[in-house]
Design an enzyme around this catalytic site. Structure first.
Site, PDB file in Angstrom:
ATOM      1  CE1 TYR A 159      -5.082   3.731  -0.198  1.00 27.82           C
ATOM      2  CE2 TYR A 159      -3.861   4.299  -2.302  1.00 27.82           C
ATOM      3  CZ  TYR A 159      -4.937   3.519  -1.476  1.00 27.82           C
ATOM      4  OH  TYR A 159      -5.518   2.514  -2.375  1.00 27.82           O
ATOM      5  CE  LYS A 163      -3.961   0.482   0.030  1.00 26.89           C
ATOM      6  NZ  LYS A 163      -4.858  -0.726   0.627  1.00 26.89           N
TER       7      LYS A 163
END
Length: 256
Positions: A159, A163
């Site tokens: 993640y 991002k």
């Protein structure tokens, strides 16, 4: 209060069946945009479109898996076929963060998450840009990143990587498309009160009162509509001189 700052504009919002995407779609409709609700969850996505229409707005649902190029192309085509053009896009769809340390991350989930959160966002960006460039009338694209795109968190390497990548592709797209008046920005939410966050709190036996001060200088979680407001400003002409940047809607989390 919502002003008709998107009147006459057509917007796609991905991941619009729930959470921040749902609130963004509803707010954009209140601002008089014609909204394409794009999501993999057909039942909940259709419900959001019907809710908007029941309130007097204009919305249509399209099912999409943003990790699939053909599906993303079909999503953009649907928007243009339905409403005649594309002015705004909010690329919000994402998977739940992973929960393993770097030395033991789940390789299958890495591939799934990167496929949606990064590759999927890039695919949306690609085909939204193609349409806006073809129209020759500018546009605004907002990619939803995260505080994890600026401040790494333990146990979610995929993640965090995705991002960070969303911030990078936002800057590249802004650099390439600024001369065409296509603005590309991102929003980096902090701890937002969504089903995803509530599920994590339950999983780890935490509550908002004890956990929020660790993530927010305001000692509370943000609301999905507060993130939607940031996207609305970037989508509107009020932000006409803003591109290639990120709004940190995180109650100061990345400032300390």
């Amino acid at each position: 209060m919502t002003f008709p700052v998107l009147e006459g504009k057509v917007a796609i919002v991905t991941g619009a069946a729930m959470g921040m995407g749902r609130e963004t779609a509803i707010l954009f409709a209140e601002a008089k945009a014609k909204v394409v609700i794009a999501d993999f969850n057909e039942e909940k996505g259709q419900a959001v479109a019907e809710e908007i229409k029941a309130a007097g707005g204009e919305a249509s649902f399209v099912k999409v898996d943003i990790s699939n190029s053909e599906a993303v192309q079909a999503m953009v085509k649907f928007a243009v076929d339905t409403y005649g053009k594309l002015d705004v896009a909010v690329n919000n769809a994402a998977l739940t963060p992973d929960d393993k340390p770097a030395h033991d991350f789940d390789e299958d989930y890495w591939n799934r998450l990167i496929g949606v959160d990064l590759t999927g966002t890039a695919l949306c960006l690609k085909y939204e840009l193609k349409q806006m460039r073809e129209q020759g009338q500018g546009g605004s694209i907002i990619n939803i990143s995260s505080v994890s795109g600026f401040r790494p968190q333990p146990d979610n390497i995929a993640y965090v990587a995705a991002k960070h990548g969303v911030v990078g592709i936002t800057k590249v797209a802004a650099l390439e498309n600024g001369p065409l008046n296509i603005r590309v920005n991102s929003v980096a939410p902090g701890a937002i009160d969504t089903p995803m966050l509530r599920g994590a709190l339950e999983q780890f036996g935490l509550n908002e009162e004890e956990y929020a001060p660790q993530l927010s200088l305001l000692n509370r979680f943000g609301q999905p509509r507060e993130i939607a407001q940031a996207s609305l400003w970037l989508a509107s002409d009020a932000s006409s001189y803003v591109t290639g940047t990120t709004i940190h809607a995180d109650a100061g989390y990345t400032s300390r």
